[in-house]
Scaffold this active site. Structure first.
Site, PDB file in Angstrom:
ATOM      1  N   GLU A  16     -12.464   3.083   7.407  1.00  0.00           N
ATOM      2  CA  GLU A  16     -11.104   2.690   6.997  1.00  0.00           C
ATOM      3  C   GLU A  16     -10.359   2.063   8.169  1.00  0.00           C
ATOM      4  OE1 GLU A  16     -10.447   2.115   3.800  1.00  0.00           O
ATOM      5  OE2 GLU A  16     -10.841   4.207   3.317  1.00  0.00           O
ATOM      6  N   ASP A  19     -11.877  -2.954   9.067  1.00  0.00           N
ATOM      7  CA  ASP A  19     -12.220  -4.351   8.697  1.00  0.00           C
ATOM      8  C   ASP A  19     -11.479  -5.378   9.538  1.00  0.00           C
ATOM      9  OD1 ASP A  19      -9.803  -3.906   7.284  1.00  0.00           O
ATOM     10  OD2 ASP A  19     -10.485  -4.882   5.437  1.00  0.00           O
ATOM     11  N   GLY A 102      -1.187   0.165  -7.031  1.00  0.00           N
ATOM     12  CA  GLY A 102      -0.555   0.953  -5.968  1.00  0.00           C
ATOM     13  C   GLY A 102      -1.283   2.257  -5.682  1.00  0.00           C
ATOM     14  N   ALA A 103      -2.550   2.351  -6.057  1.00  0.00           N
ATOM     15  CA  ALA A 103      -3.284   3.602  -5.884  1.00  0.00           C
ATOM     16  C   ALA A 103      -4.309   3.493  -4.764  1.00  0.00           C
ATOM     17  CB  ALA A 103      -3.969   3.980  -7.195  1.00  0.00           C
ATOM     18  N   SER A 107      -5.963  -3.018  -6.571  1.00  0.00           N
ATOM     19  CA  SER A 107      -5.602  -3.775  -7.769  1.00  0.00           C
ATOM     20  C   SER A 107      -5.106  -5.173  -7.390  1.00  0.00           C
ATOM     21  CB  SER A 107      -4.531  -3.036  -8.566  1.00  0.00           C
ATOM     22  OG  SER A 107      -3.397  -2.818  -7.761  1.00  0.00           O
ATOM     23  N   ASP A 152     -11.819  -5.679   0.826  1.00  0.00           N
ATOM     24  CA  ASP A 152     -11.603  -5.568  -0.622  1.00  0.00           C
ATOM     25  C   ASP A 152     -12.157  -6.797  -1.339  1.00  0.00           C
ATOM     26  OD1 ASP A 152     -10.263  -3.409   0.320  1.00  0.00           O
ATOM     27  OD2 ASP A 152      -8.266  -4.132  -0.150  1.00  0.00           O
TER      28      ASP A 152
HETATM   29  C1  GLA Z   1      -6.275  -2.141   2.582  1.00  0.00           C
HETATM   30  C2  GLA Z   1      -6.609  -3.540   3.084  1.00  0.00           C
HETATM   31  C3  GLA Z   1      -8.061  -3.607   3.575  1.00  0.00           C
HETATM   32  C4  GLA Z   1      -8.356  -2.485   4.571  1.00  0.00           C
HETATM   33  C5  GLA Z   1      -7.890  -1.130   4.024  1.00  0.00           C
HETATM   34  C6  GLA Z   1      -8.021  -0.027   5.042  1.00  0.00           C
HETATM   35  O1  GLA Z   1      -7.014  -1.854   1.442  1.00  0.00           O
HETATM   36  O2  GLA Z   1      -6.422  -4.497   2.064  1.00  0.00           O
HETATM   37  O3  GLA Z   1      -8.307  -4.877   4.138  1.00  0.00           O
HETATM   38  O4  GLA Z   1      -7.778  -2.764   5.817  1.00  0.00           O
HETATM   39  O5  GLA Z   1      -6.542  -1.178   3.593  1.00  0.00           O
HETATM   40  O6  GLA Z   1      -9.355   0.205   5.339  1.00  0.00           O
END
Ligand code: GLA
Length: 368
Positions: A16, A19, A102-103, A107, A152
């Site tokens: 997390e 990226d 928003g979860a 989305s 994402d």
């Molecule tokens: C959000 C961002 C991703 C990533 C995550 C955390 O989802 O869109 O690019 O940075 O937070 O890992």
């Protein structure tokens, strides 16, 4: 011709905030999706959602940012596509979703990637996945104000069923990891603490990481292009100059990258217990070192530690709300959901939304 685009949400097993630091992530696509039905129109464009929002416009007139947040996703997509082809066709788009917003299950990227994909087909732009990823990131950076990475979007476009993607976010090298959770399932618990990441400290973390990188490079006379490449020795040498906060941020990133690598090894060898342990470590890193968790997420993760049938749990996504991801024995799920819903409500006076995460394909399109 009607184009249907089915664009999934994403789950990230571990890795997390790595990226945008050029590190590793391990995401998958969910079976919950945003479905877009797109058709050519002659004079005017119209977008409507099953949440009751709608907007109309002409694609070929110039538009400014809207004061309605969601409209900027649509306008941002059109503005970005107009840089590729100046005259676009007007269209109608009807949006139906099973993906909660928003979860922390992406989305917004599902919407943006889905719309780019659909409009690319409608306008014969033949965009490939990497172009869609870049355009989608531009929309997020330039129209939404979130300096996010590409995890994402990459997942939404490339995912395979019951498979995670080990992605190196610097080189964009990826490897598919087949998942086999045996009698365990992935459970998402949505805190209902809704967030628009652009209004959180997300961007601040991005700049803290950039600042840490500059300090380390200057002090150690190195030329690292991102924080994930930094050697531990250089991090230790820079500890004093970084100060407490930046040191915590940078060490979290190095630790989390290592956890992704170790997780892949555990998952490939079906060592679920060991992987679960890394999920907990990831959570406590995000809570104590990266400081992007919140009391609702912490409560859910800490509560899960009472059960040996739950192998691991952690906050997932950008943080500051959203949901937790847990690896839980299937036979415990119903009982656990009943119990945790009650506990959560009596503590926070909020509803908890459980979602069993089934892992599916990336974006799909069909024509009729
Ligand atoms: C959000 C961002 C991703 C990533 C995550 C955390 O989802 O869109 O690019 O940075 O937070 O890992």
């Amino acid at each position: 011709m009607k184009i249907k685009v089915t664009s999934p949400g994403r789950v990230n097993l571990i890795g997390e905030h790595t990226d945008y630091n050029g590190g590793y992530v391990l995401p998958c696509a969910l079976d919950l999706t945003i479905d877009l039905f797109i058709e050519k129109k002659s004079n005017q464009s119209y977008v409507e959602t099953d949440l009751g929002y709608s907007m109309s416009f002409n694609v070929n007139t110039a538009f400014k940012k809207s004061n309605k947040h969601w409209e900027n996703y649509v306008l941002g997509v059109i503005n970005e596509l107009k840089q590729i082809k100046s005259e676009l066709s007007n269209f109608s788009c009807s949006i139906k979703s099973t993906l909660p917003y928003g979860a922390g299950i992406s989305s917004s990227s599902a919407l943006v990637c889905g719309l780019i994909k659909g409009l690319s087909i409608l306008n014969n732009l033949s965009l490939d996945n990497s172009e869609i990823i870049n355009l989608s990131r531009n929309v997020e950076h330039n129209y939404i104000g979130l300096l996010g990475g590409i995890m994402d979007q990459f997942t939404i476009l490339n995912a395979k069923k019951n498979t995670a993607i080990l992605l190196d976010c610097e080189k964009l090298y990826s490897k598919f990891i087949k998942l086999e959770f045996k009698e365990y399932k992935l459970l998402l618990l949505d805190t209902n603490v809704k967030h628009n990441l652009a209004n959180t400290e997300y961007n601040k973390r991005v700049s803290e990481c950039n600042e840490s990188l500059q300090i380390i490079n200057r002090l150690c006379k190195k030329n690292y292009s991102n924080l994930s490449q930094v050697k531990r020795l250089d991090l230790s040498l820079s500890k004093e100059k970084l100060g407490e906060t930046l040191y915590k941020r940078a060490s979290y990133i190095l630790d989390e990258n290592q956890r992704v690598i170790n997780s892949v090894e555990f998952l490939e060898n079906r060592k679920l217990k060991e992987f679960g342990q890394l999920m907990y470590e990831s959570h406590f890193g995000l809570k104590n070192y990266y400081e992007v968790s919140c009391k609702e997420l912490d409560f859910l993760v800490e509560y899960s530690m009472n059960y040996e049938q739950i192998l691991g749990s952690r906050m997932m996504g950008g943080g500051f709300g959203g949901c937790t991801l847990s690896l839980i024995k299937e036979s415990l799920i119903d009982k656990y959901i009943r119990e945790i819903k009650q506990e959560y409500f009596s503590k926070f006076k909020r509803k908890l939304n459980p979602i069993i995460a089934n892992l599916n394909e990336g974006i799909q399109t069909s024509l009729n």
